[in-house]
Write a protein that holds these residues in place. Structure first.
Motif, PDB file in Angstrom:
ATOM      1  N   ILE B  14      40.053  43.076  47.829  1.00  0.00           N
ATOM      2  CA  ILE B  14      40.393  42.463  49.278  1.00  0.00           C
ATOM      3  C   ILE B  14      41.707  43.012  49.799  1.00  0.00           C
ATOM      4  N   ILE B 125      32.247  41.377  47.424  1.00  0.00           N
ATOM      5  CA  ILE B 125      33.436  41.787  47.878  1.00  0.00           C
ATOM      6  C   ILE B 125      33.458  43.188  48.001  1.00  0.00           C
ATOM      7  N   ALA B 183      38.602  41.313  55.560  1.00  0.00           N
ATOM      8  CA  ALA B 183      39.544  40.900  54.330  1.00  0.00           C
ATOM      9  C   ALA B 183      39.676  39.519  54.314  1.00  0.00           C
ATOM     10  N   PHE B 187      38.620  37.018  51.390  1.00  0.00           N
ATOM     11  CA  PHE B 187      39.752  36.277  50.865  1.00  0.00           C
ATOM     12  C   PHE B 187      39.482  34.605  50.939  1.00  0.00           C
TER      13      PHE B 187
END
Lengths: 292, 277
Positions: B14, B125, B183, B187
């Protein structure tokens, strides 16, 4: 009610004025955004508190806050600015950011992350002028601010140090050719700016009777907005912008809710940046653009 | 892989995306101190899309990236008339305004925060992080990058040789905003709870730090920076409460010794002699 809010706004505005002057002294003379000022402001508050808690009088606390913050500012200048003088403007900003991280961490470790409270009132008493009630502390904040601004004005406009400061702001190389010790002058600019931030810290600490390590980010950063509104090339713009933004913020809290005050303050800054980048008091467009 | 390691890896992924969002904008010579704002927009929008509108996460992320990119362009057009520190201050203001907005946006929980998202895996991710990183490295190897570098080195000269600096700067700003939104979305679905405080000035600073520490002239620098920023505090645990001070000192030291950050072109060429990096 309205006038009362005006008085409260002016008190907050006075503190904003001092920090914004602190930012714009360095910005106007060196073209550098010293992000550590937000934490110098916070440190000044803690230094002042330390003196007050030792049962010493307020003027001494003010001097301790100013001297302490000025000393730390000198360190910031030697390590965080001098080596990067020739680098792009972003680099010294990042190194002062490094200092701001360090200072906040140190303050958290030394004094704890909980707010430090003043146990006994420094100045008690209120004065009632018609419907308006002004506390002795508010009067002190306003009075000290006026005094410091007058001192600064005298220093910058009337003394040889001030002349040297203005010369370096105008053109560093020419100033050096004429015999101005530019390195020492930038150090003085940083220390003056630190002293102003330190004084603001003591004043806000006494006003709220409490201080936290995070006050730099909460209030100090907003002073950047105040500086921008006043104009970054003319340091005196802060004299109008400080009280103005203080009043705007307090009015927003009083009539719009405390949650949106940051929104309004920063929105105002962006509006000024876009519509009048030279600030409220800035001169013609030829004045600016060169600094960055 | 333990849960602890997976958590660290996710954080790195992230942060890498966040750092890249700053990197793209920095490549044109602009510093943004408000990318946490775009991250917040991405986080809230993605969460709304998956929780309330019931969209799958990938679709939600793409929509959020597009919307945030559009906002970035809309904000960028007027803002990019400002240069250097003035732009940095304006973006700082923008970021704080976004945070303040979500603080008051009661439809998404206001200051209480928002939850109900489903957790995404570390692999997911990293798929996103890798795609974005590779994309940026591909752009770096293309002629577009030469234009971007020309704008960074000298905007006026770039304009004189027929480039359109405004287009390039606004484009980069939009791309950065889109990446920051991704991002943010990841998150939100990694921590499954978000609050406005997640997207404050400190977050923007983290992104900038990762880029500066890792190397601000090459995209893999953002990766190095993200690893440093997440892993180093784990190794600095013996410093306990003084970790952040050590970090600030590290930042200043890095700027003093090696202004371009850990990785730069010369180092990459040394490591892989035949690559064009």
């Amino acid at each position: 009610m309205l006038i009362q809010q005006l008085v409260n706004g002016l008190t907050l505005g006075a503190v904003y004025t001092l920090i914004a002057l602190s930012f714009s002294l360095v910005m106007g003379i060196l073209g550098v955004l010293n992000l550590a000022i937000a934490e110098l402001f916070m440190l000044g508050g803690y230094f002042g508190f330390a003196v007050l808690m030792a049962q010493l009088p307020l003027p001494l606390a003010l001097i301790a806050g100013m001297a302490g913050a000025a000393l730390v500012a000198a360190i910031v200048e030697r390590i965080g600015y001098q080596p990067f003088r020739a680098a792009p403007v972003v680099t010294p900003m990042l190194s002062t950011l490094g200092f701001s991280i360090i200072l906040q961490n140190v303050a958290t470790n030394v004094w704890g992350s909980d707010p430090l409270q003043l146990t006994d009132e420094v100045l008690s008493g209120r004065f009632n002028i018609g419907p308006v009630s002004v506390s002795a502390i508010q009067l002190t904040v306003l009075g000290v601010t006026v005094l410091l601004v007058a001192l600064l004005a005298f220093l910058v406009q009337r003394t040889s140090i001030g002349r040297a400061l203005r010369a370096v702001a105008e053109n560093r190389d020419v100033a050096r050719l004429l015999g101005v010790p530019a390195g020492r002058i930038t150090l003085i600019a940083f220390m003056l700016s630190g002293a102003l931030a330190g004084a603001a810290g003591v004043l806000i600490g006494v006003h709220y009777a409490a201080i936290t390590p995070y006050i730099g980010v909460e209030i100090g950063l907003k002073a950047i907005a105040v500086m921008v509104v006043g104009g970054t090339t003319r340091i005196w713009g802060a004299l109008i912008a400080g009280p103005l933004m203080g009043v705007v913020e307090v009015m927003t809290v009083a009539y719009g809710g405390s949650q949106i005050r940051d929104f309004v303050v920063y929105g105002f800054m962006i509006l000024i940046l876009l519509l009048r980048p030279q600030g409220l008091l800035g001169g013609g467009r030829s004045d600016q653009g060169q600094r960055v | 892989m333990s849960v602890y390691d997976a958590g660290l890896l996710s954080d790195i992924g992230i942060l890498l995306l966040g750092a890249l969002s700053v990197y793209i904008i920095l490549a044109t010579g602009q510093l943004s101190l408000g990318n946490a704002g775009f991250m917040g927009i991405g986080a809230y929008l993605t969460s709304w899309l998956t929780v309330v509108a019931g969209l799958p996460i990938t679709a939600a992320l793409i929509v959020a990236a597009l919307v945030s990119g559009a906002i970035g362009v809309a904000v960028g057009f007027p803002a990019l008339r400002l240069k250097g520190i003035y732009l940095a201050m304006a973006t700082l203001g923008f970021g704080e305004m976004v945070r303040s907005f979500f603080q008051n946006f009661s439809a998404m929980g206001g200051s209480e925060g928002f939850h109900g998202m489903h957790h995404v895996s570390t692999g997911y991710i990293w798929t996103w992080a890798a795609i974005v990183l590779v994309l940026i490295m591909l752009i770096e190897a293309s002629p577009i990058w030469l234009e971007i570098r020309a704008v960074r080195d000298d905007e006026t000269a770039a304009g004189l040789v027929g480039l359109n600096p405004t287009e390039i700067k606004v484009g980069a700003f939009g791309c950065g905003a889109a990446v920051a939104a991704i991002a943010g979305g990841l998150f939100a679905h990694h921590h499954v709870y978000i609050e406005p405080g997640n997207f404050s000035f400190e977050r923007s600073i983290d992104f900038v730090l990762a880029v500066i520490l890792g190397g601000s002239t090459v995209a893999p620098g953002a990766l190095a920076g993200a690893v440093i920023l997440v892993v180093l505090p784990e190794y600095l645990r013996f410093l306990a409460d003084w970790r952040f001070a050590a970090f600030g000192a590290l930042l200043i030291g890095m700027l003093l010794v090696r202004r371009q950050g850990l990785l730069d072109r010369a180092l990459l060429r040394f490591a892989w002699p035949r690559s064009r990096a």
